[in-house]
Design an enzyme around this catalytic site. Structure first.
Site, PDB file in Angstrom:
ATOM      1  N   HIS A   1      -9.441   3.037  -0.268  1.00 37.89           N
ATOM      2  CA  HIS A   1      -8.018   2.713  -0.221  1.00 37.89           C
ATOM      3  C   HIS A   1      -7.608   2.096  -1.551  1.00 37.89           C
ATOM      4  CE1 HIS A   1      -4.130   1.702   0.972  1.00 37.89           C
ATOM      5  NE2 HIS A   1      -4.341   0.946   2.037  1.00 37.89           N
TER       6      HIS A   1
ATOM      7  N   CYS B   1       0.799  -1.231   0.000  1.00 34.98           N
ATOM      8  CA  CYS B   1       0.000   0.000   0.000  1.00 34.98           C
ATOM      9  C   CYS B   1       0.831   1.281   0.000  1.00 34.98           C
ATOM     10  CB  CYS B   1      -0.950   0.004   1.199  1.00 34.98           C
ATOM     11  SG  CYS B   1      -1.985  -1.461   1.301  1.00 34.98           S
TER      12      CYS B   1
ATOM     13  N   PHE C   1       1.125  -3.290   4.334  1.00 37.93           N
ATOM     14  CA  PHE C   1       1.345  -4.643   4.821  1.00 37.93           C
ATOM     15  C   PHE C   1       2.844  -4.937   4.853  1.00 37.93           C
ATOM     16  CE2 PHE C   1      -2.926  -6.863   3.596  1.00 37.93           C
ATOM     17  CZ  PHE C   1      -3.545  -6.228   4.661  1.00 37.93           C
TER      18      PHE C   1
ATOM     19  N   GLU D   1      -1.282   5.093  13.611  1.00 35.73           N
ATOM     20  CA  GLU D   1      -0.837   6.327  12.967  1.00 35.73           C
ATOM     21  C   GLU D   1      -0.946   7.511  13.917  1.00 35.73           C
ATOM     22  OE1 GLU D   1      -1.161   8.690   8.713  1.00 35.73           O
ATOM     23  OE2 GLU D   1      -2.704   7.215   9.213  1.00 35.73           O
TER      24      GLU D   1
ATOM     25  N   HIS E   1      -2.364   8.317   6.259  1.00 34.93           N
ATOM     26  CA  HIS E   1      -2.667   7.022   5.643  1.00 34.93           C
ATOM     27  C   HIS E   1      -4.142   6.727   5.877  1.00 34.93           C
ATOM     28  CE1 HIS E   1      -1.899   3.164   3.923  1.00 34.93           C
ATOM     29  NE2 HIS E   1      -2.192   2.511   5.030  1.00 34.93           N
TER      30      HIS E   1
ATOM     31  N   LYS F   1      -8.839   9.011   1.874  1.00 32.15           N
ATOM     32  CA  LYS F   1      -9.423   7.688   1.646  1.00 32.15           C
ATOM     33  C   LYS F   1     -10.902   7.662   2.033  1.00 32.15           C
ATOM     34  CE  LYS F   1      -5.235   4.843   2.150  1.00 32.15           C
ATOM     35  NZ  LYS F   1      -4.224   5.895   2.430  1.00 32.15           N
TER      36      LYS F   1
END
Length: 431
Positions: free
Chosen positions: A352, A182, A411, A326, A315, A347
């Site tokens: 996403h 990502c 990830f 975060e 993010h 997002k």
């Protein structure tokens, strides 16, 4: 004579400084709320939601049936002839459409022959042509194996998008595909910036592209990481992310090269940082230490103090673990000032987009700088006592931004943070 020497030395120093500065001269995007950069800017300011029913494949058997799909995507309407669409995947077409827009925006479509020999391409991604290959595999299972045209696998590899851009536009500079899950799109921007900064090439097309596909959709459903309706980043009652698709492309250029041709400048790539959580295949480090390290390294690379950051494009996936991690990471880097820095997640509007996320969010960050606004976090209704920063939940906010930090965490703990700056002649130290 002495005066002439001083003048020549000063001019040389100015040219050398300009060579080390990397600016953005063109932007392109296609995503769930926009088919162009001007439309994207308007949609971000309006807080438009592009998350709805997924139609590109059947979602009847899944836990969720929504996503940030590009409705009625018409590649030929966005990619001019004589560029070919033959054997191009949805991901390839999105990347090419955004690239054509970005190059046109930069005044480099089509680029002159000498520049085409040097121009680079760096594209981040993930699923590549998986959507099309799923259909080939379905046909195979239905017994059409002997009659299959195996050329239908031509766009399977994630590297296909960079290959198609380079080959169709005749670009012979460095060409790279980045796959850091990502954070791929953000990592691509950072690597492209290095190519320009180290004089490997004066211009790079960079960004990311990602399609919706069954395999990705099934995987996130199996992880129970998706919201059945629409994602709610940093909300107390968040249930997970909304998957999306799209492409974000920007044209990175050496400042000296941009000045020479009189290019319009959106902003500057000041620095970036990468790190690894070294923690788990999918779960982030719960304390946000890897995320904090990426942010710290980005600020150090940019030569920017934490106090100078005006806005953080988070993010912000809306999964319980990621949003909390975060928030902790931001507090670790910025201390008490974290409570006074606007933070928002785009997002919440487009979903996403995985390998394209950092690139599309980079486009959003530059638009925010260029048009002086902070995009909101939509769908946020209930504050979370543990996620207690300023998440811009009231709608768009006017702001003369100078320094923006954009986060992408992936990830495997593949973290990337990019620092974008408002362009000034003097540079960041005088911003």
């Amino acid at each position: 004579m002495t005066e002439h020497r001083l003048s020549a030395r000063t001019d040389f120093g100015r040219r050398r400084m300009e060579q080390n500065r990397v600016v953005v001269t063109g932007l392109g995007t296609v995503n769930a709320i926009a088919r162009s950069v001007p439309e994207f800017s308007q949609a971000l300011q309006a807080g438009r939601c592009g998350i709805g029913p997924v139609t590109v494949f059947d979602t009847a058997e899944f836990r969720t049936r929504t996503g940030g799909e590009i409705r009625h995507f018409d590649p030929r309407g966005m990619i001019p002839r004589p560029l070919s669409l033959k054997r191009m995947s949805r991901a390839d077409c999105m990347a090419m459409a955004a690239t054509v827009e970005a190059l046109t925006d930069a005044g480099l479509f089509a680029a002159p022959d000498p520049l085409r020999g040097e121009m680079g391409v760096v594209i981040g991604g993930g699923a590549g042509g998986m959507l099309e290959c799923e259909e080939v595999y379905r046909d195979y299972l239905l017994g059409a194996g002997r009659g299959l045209a195996y050329s239908r696998f031509a766009s399977f590899c994630c590297a296909s998008s960079a290959d198609r851009i380079a080959s169709q536009l005749g670009l012979m500079g460095p060409k790279t595909t980045i796959m850091t899950a990502c954070s791929s799109g953000a990592t691509a921007i950072g690597y492209a910036r290095d190519l320009v900064r180290t004089n490997r090439t004066p211009v790079v097309i960079c960004g990311g592209t990602e399609p919706l596909c069954r395999l990705t959709y099934a995987a996130f459903n199996a992880l129970q990481a998706v919201d059945p309706e629409h994602c709610r980043p940093f909300d107390k009652n968040r249930q997970g992310l909304s998957l999306g698709e799209g492409s974000g492309i920007m044209i990175l250029e050496a400042l000296s090269h941009a000045r020479q041709r009189g290019a319009r400048i959106y902003g500057e790539i000041l620095g970036y940082g990468v790190s690894c959580d070294a923690n788990h295949m999918t779960a982030p480090d719960p304390e946000g230490s890897g995320a904090a390290l990426a942010m710290q390294r980005a600020l150090e690379d940019a030569g920017v103090a934490a106090e100078a950051v005006d806005y953080i494009n988070a993010h912000g996936t809306a999964t319980p673990a990621n949003d909390l991690m975060e928030t902790k990471g931001i507090k670790s880097v910025f201390g008490r000032r974290a409570y006074h820095i606007p933070v928002s997640s785009t997002k919440s509007m487009i979903g996403h987009t995985l390998g394209a996320a950092g690139a599309i969010e980079g486009v959003a960050a530059l638009l925010a700088i260029h048009h002086r606004f902070i995009p909101p976090t939509i769908h946020h209704r209930t504050p979370d006592p543990q996620c207690d920063l300023d998440f811009v939940t009231e709608g768009v906010r006017a702001s003369d931004l100078k320094i923006v930090l954009s986060n992408s965490f992936a990830f495997g703990g593949n973290n990337t943070a990019v620092v974008f700056g408002k362009f000034t002649d003097a540079g960041v130290s005088h911003a």
